[in-house]
Structures are given as C-alpha cells and as structure tokens.
Design an enzyme around this catalytic site. Structure first.
Site, short mmCIF file in Angstrom:
data_model
loop_
_atom_site.label_atom_id
_atom_site.label_comp_id
_atom_site.label_asym_id
_atom_site.label_seq_id
_atom_site.Cartn_x
_atom_site.Cartn_y
_atom_site.Cartn_z
N CYS A 96 0.89 -1.16 0.00
CA CYS A 96 0.00 0.00 0.00
C CYS A 96 0.92 1.20 0.00
O CYS A 96 1.52 1.53 1.03
CB CYS A 96 -0.92 0.03 1.22
SG CYS A 96 -1.86 1.57 1.35
N CYS A 144 -0.25 4.32 2.44
CA CYS A 144 -0.22 4.24 3.91
C CYS A 144 0.15 2.83 4.37
O CYS A 144 1.32 2.60 4.68
CB CYS A 144 -1.54 4.72 4.52
SG CYS A 144 -3.02 3.86 3.98
N SER A 145 -0.77 1.92 4.41
CA SER A 145 -0.45 0.54 4.84
C SER A 145 -1.68 -0.35 4.73
O SER A 145 -1.80 -1.30 5.48
CB SER A 145 0.03 0.52 6.29
OG SER A 145 -1.01 1.01 7.13
N CYS A 146 -2.60 -0.02 3.80
CA CYS A 146 -3.82 -0.82 3.69
C CYS A 146 -3.46 -2.30 3.54
O CYS A 146 -2.52 -2.64 2.81
CB CYS A 146 -4.64 -0.39 2.48
SG CYS A 146 -5.26 1.30 2.64
#
Lengths: 134, 208
Positions: B110, B113-115
C-alpha cells in the site's frame, strides 16, 4: 495493474534505491500507546462515531503523505504518530472532542497530573474533579 | 479567537507532546464523554493480539488448494469467498486475491499508507509499513524480493498490486511441490504470512 501504479508513483530518489527495510517487530504492537491509538480508531468506527472507517483512513493517508521525516529512527514510532494525528483530527472534526481540551488533557498526562490508573477496568475514576454529570 | 483560528496552533502544539500522553488524553476524553469505554478499547487490542492473524488467511489458501471450485470463487470474488469461511468485517471486506503461477509472482503493497487485509492476516509487519518498502517495491520489486531470499528467474513475471482503502489484495501462493498427500489442516501449516503478502514464494522460482 502495474501500469496504473507506475503512472502515479514517482521515480525512486537518490538514496532510496536499496534502502534497508526495517525488521519485523516482536509482537503486534511495539508500545502500549500504539495499541491504544490503534484500538481507538477501530472503536470509534465500531461505536458509530465515524460511519465509515474510510473517514479515518483518508485522514491517515493525508498525515502519512504530508510527513517529510525519514522514519529511519523508527517506522512504528512515526507510523503511529501519524495515526494519532489522524484520529485526533477525526475526533475533533466529528465534534466529539475539541482541540483545546485535547491539548489541555495531553499536557496533564505529560505533566503526570494524570496517569493510566484512570483506565483500570471498571468505572471512571470516582474522585476525578474533572468528571461531568451526563 | 475562533476554534478555527486556534486550530493550526493547537494542532502543532499537540504534535510536540509525547505520543503516550496524547494517546492517553484522547482515551481519557472519549471515555469521559462516554463515546467509547476502556473495555471496548481493550477488547480491540486483545482481538488483534490474540485472535486475528495470518491463520485466517492460511485457512483460505489451504481450502483453495484442495477445492477447485472454491479456488475459482476466491479469484473471482475474493470478498464473498472469504466471507463464506466466516472472515469478514473490518478490513476483510473488499479483498481481491491474486494467484501465483509458475510464470507469475504477485506482491502487494500500500504505497499511500499501509492498507492490508487485517481480517485475514492480522496487522501488517513493520517493514510493510515502512517508507522503504512502500517506495521501493513498486520500482525495484526483484531487489526487495531478493532481500527476502526470493530469487526469481527471468521467466517469472512480477506483478505489484497497490492496495488502497477500497480494495485490499492478498496473494494466493502456489501449493508447494510434494504435498499431494496432505489434508487441508496440514496444508494450513505451510502457508506463511509473507507468502500471502508476496515476499515469500512457496512454489518453484522458475529455474529448470
């Protein structure tokens, strides 16, 4: 799909190529405050304060994208600082808390006028003179 | 002075405080205003520390390896297929599963962000969240894979999938060779979290 990505991802800058990846953290959370920050975002969604988790997610993306720091001194630290900023903003924009009272309360914790004993399971702190009647 | 005028000043000031104090302050206010309870917060933490983890994803993978119809369903509508096994809710919804083959290797990131498909894999590892991974894996995936000891032959194409808040990707790894005699429960043990992100490869890397 990779075509889509290459279209919007900038070329790697000098020094980013080969940049070391941090190691895995032992355990799910690196620090209790990070677990707390994480859980508050989830809980706010589950309690319906924010209707869509995406309300938080979009704010978090903004914080991460605006963050110019290198994160070399700690991915988890910076990650969760951005997470905190996002959840603070969501709480304020949903008019759940105000920035002023957040700041005031944070100073109290930082100055150790308050501590985590108020989170001991069960009832709110009975002799807390900040308590309100609801 | 209005709330808005004060906004930027207060925003900057709070970011200069210890994050531990900030987190406690927010919880303190939320509990005081009866928006959430400390119990609810503790339950979320416990769920992610104890219950929600890559075993969920491994069960999905093992079923896909042993049940052709399920595999097809999983690739066609990941969200529905995953939900059939009881994994749904926050971040197990809107999942698309991409399949590794002898000629294709998939890896997920991602970039914004960090999905990540929490409901299937638990919370993402530190390296997944890092600026280094997010910036490098799209531009130099083979170099990143090599750092995870995955060396792919040129005959294997690498596909990088960028998860976002609307859609999260998970990799369906190849079933390892020599596992024909294993049942689903035994196969679950072979599925690593890293394989489901795409930084581990359970099948051959393309040589010979």
């Amino acid at each position: 799909m990779t075509g889509d990505i290459f279209g919007r991802i900038p070329e790697l800058e000098e020094g980013e190529r080969g940049r070391p990846l941090p190691d895995d953290t032992d355990g799910v959370f690196a620090a209790p405050w990070q677990a707390r920050a994480f859980a508050m975002a989830v809980a706010l969604y589950e309690q319906g304060t924010i209707e869509e988790f995406d309300v938080f997610q979009q704010q978090f993306i903004e914080e991460v994208q605006d963050d110019d720091e290198s994160w070399d001194d700690g991915t988890e630290l910076h990650y969760y600082e951005n997470w905190l900023s996002a959840i603070e903003t969501v709480a304020v924009e949903s008019e759940t808390v105000s920035r002023a009272e957040l700041l005031e309360r944070a100073y109290e914790f930082q100055a150790e006028e308050r501590d985590a004993s108020e989170f001991v399971e069960g009832d709110p702190h009975p002799s807390d003179d900040h308590s309100h009647d609801h | 002075m209005t709330e808005h005028d004060n906004h930027n000043g207060d925003h900057d000031r709070i970011e200069s405080l210890d994050p531990k104090a900030r987190a406690r302050a927010l919880q303190s206010l939320l509990v005081e205003k009866k928006v959430v309870s400390t119990d609810a917060i503790d339950e979320v933490i416990a769920a992610y520390e104890e219950d929600i983890g890559p075993l969920n994803g491994a069960q999905v993978v093992a079923k896909a390896w042993t049940d052709e119809e399920y595999r097809r369903k999983l690739l066609n509508d990941g969200t529905a297929a995953i939900s059939e096994l009881g994994f749904d809710g926050l971040s197990a919804d809107h999942v698309e599963v991409v399949e590794n083959t002898p000629t294709d290797h998939n890896i997920v990131v991602c970039t914004l962000c960090s999905c990540y498909p929490w409901g299937l894999l638990g919370l993402p590892p530190t390296w997944y969240k890092s600026k280094a991974y997010r910036s490098r894996v799209v531009r130099e995936p083979r170099a990143v894979l090599a750092e995870f000891d995955v060396e792919l032959d040129d005959s294997v194409d690498v596909h990088v999938w960028d998860s976002n808040s609307d859609l999260r990707y998970m990799v369906l790894p190849q079933r390892p060779p020599g596992t024909d005699g294993m049942n689903e429960a035994e196969l679950v043990d072979l599925v690593t979290r890293n394989a489901m992100i795409g930084v581990d490869r359970l099948g051959p890397s393309g040589e010979a």
